[in-house]
Motif scaffolding. Sequence first.
Motif, mmCIF file in Angstrom:
data_model
loop_
_atom_site.group_PDB
_atom_site.id
_atom_site.type_symbol
_atom_site.label_atom_id
_atom_site.label_comp_id
_atom_site.label_asym_id
_atom_site.label_seq_id
_atom_site.Cartn_x
_atom_site.Cartn_y
_atom_site.Cartn_z
ATOM 1 N N THR A 108 45.105 -0.389 21.531
ATOM 2 C CA THR A 108 46.002 0.362 22.566
ATOM 3 C C THR A 108 46.736 1.466 21.792
ATOM 4 N N ARG A 112 46.762 5.129 24.064
ATOM 5 C CA ARG A 112 47.910 5.562 24.351
ATOM 6 C C ARG A 112 47.882 7.307 23.768
ATOM 7 N N GLY A 115 44.229 9.946 26.336
ATOM 8 C CA GLY A 115 43.888 9.552 27.379
ATOM 9 C C GLY A 115 42.312 9.808 27.971
ATOM 10 N N GLY A 136 50.732 3.191 33.520
ATOM 11 C CA GLY A 136 50.406 2.980 32.091
ATOM 12 C C GLY A 136 51.404 2.688 31.041
ATOM 13 N N LEU A 137 52.662 2.913 31.522
ATOM 14 C CA LEU A 137 53.740 2.777 30.806
ATOM 15 C C LEU A 137 53.935 1.220 30.399
ATOM 16 N N THR A 140 51.134 -0.007 27.858
ATOM 17 C CA THR A 140 51.546 0.276 26.420
ATOM 18 C C THR A 140 52.811 -0.203 25.941
ATOM 19 N N VAL A 142 55.878 0.523 27.006
ATOM 20 C CA VAL A 142 56.905 1.521 26.962
ATOM 21 C C VAL A 142 57.647 0.909 27.943
ATOM 22 N N ARG A 189 48.879 10.160 35.816
ATOM 23 C CA ARG A 189 49.088 8.563 35.195
ATOM 24 C C ARG A 189 48.822 8.826 33.810
ATOM 25 N N SER A 190 47.655 9.690 33.631
ATOM 26 C CA SER A 190 47.300 9.755 32.128
ATOM 27 C C SER A 190 48.454 10.477 31.125
ATOM 28 N N VAL A 193 51.761 8.455 29.538
ATOM 29 C CA VAL A 193 52.045 7.979 28.139
ATOM 30 C C VAL A 193 52.069 9.074 27.087
ATOM 31 N N ARG A 194 52.218 10.211 27.330
ATOM 32 C CA ARG A 194 52.256 11.351 26.330
ATOM 33 C C ARG A 194 51.082 11.401 25.405
#
Length: 285
Positions: A108, A112, A115, A136-137, A140, A142, A189-190, A193-194
């Motif tokens: 993971t 994260r 991406g 995605g948050l 992962t 978040v 979306r990618s 999650v930064r």
Amino acid sequence: MSLDLAEATRDPLTETLVLAGGLALPAERHAMQAKAVSAWFGTHKVLERVSLDVPAGKVTALIGPSGCGKSTFLRILNRMHELVPSAALAGEVLLDGEDIYDPGKRVTHARRNIGMVFQKPNPFPAMSIQDNVVAGLALTGVRVSSRARADLVEECLTRAGLWNEVKDRLRAPGGGLSGGQQQRLCIARSLAVRPRVLLMDEPCSALDPTSTRRVEETIAALKGDMTVVIVTHNMQQAARVSDRCAFFLAEAGTPGGIVEHGPTAAMFGDPQDQRTADYVNGRFG
């Protein structure tokens, strides 16, 4: 003034090259490095000792004929290759100097930070546009407040070049968007999650010219803030969007490998290998 780079040393703390005379120059940072990567599906070897440095904040294009291992290599860069039951690999993949395949690293963590955008847009069709962005948050772990969530949705859709087209229908299903809009939704979306690196596997192959242009504009806008690696069969696209190229080739049933890599302008204008020249000029592949 001539600069003797042969005698330069690297300062690991400041990431600069220090010349013999004391002058310091910025050193090119590599967001990712693949070192002697080989890959198999069962007993079939598909990549042979591929090494590639991916500069930070740049767009690197992977080009080459079908079946030479480009997409496999891309999936290795964020640990998706290991999802195939028969898959195996050797070598190292470093993200900011740390091996993402280290047994102490969770998968993971890699997903994260690295991406992925696929060839075919894959939004969750029954999920709203805004829920697609932040999907995605949860994966992962978040958590964000409602206010932060709204700001994040707007930021990511804006960076993906989609906000103005969907801002008045954020609760509409993501599956109701056009193909090009769905692809940009997947990019948003990618981004949520930064990630430090964004991998793109032929993101425009199923899109019309207008949608392709908008995705390419999105890639250009992301460059500098993040590192992008894109697989493309479109030589004009590679020339337009990338700073560097790596030419993959598998000959006569041998595993794929990199023939040549370097700045895009040099790869297209003055390639060092005749096979590269033939490919970028459409003489095979």
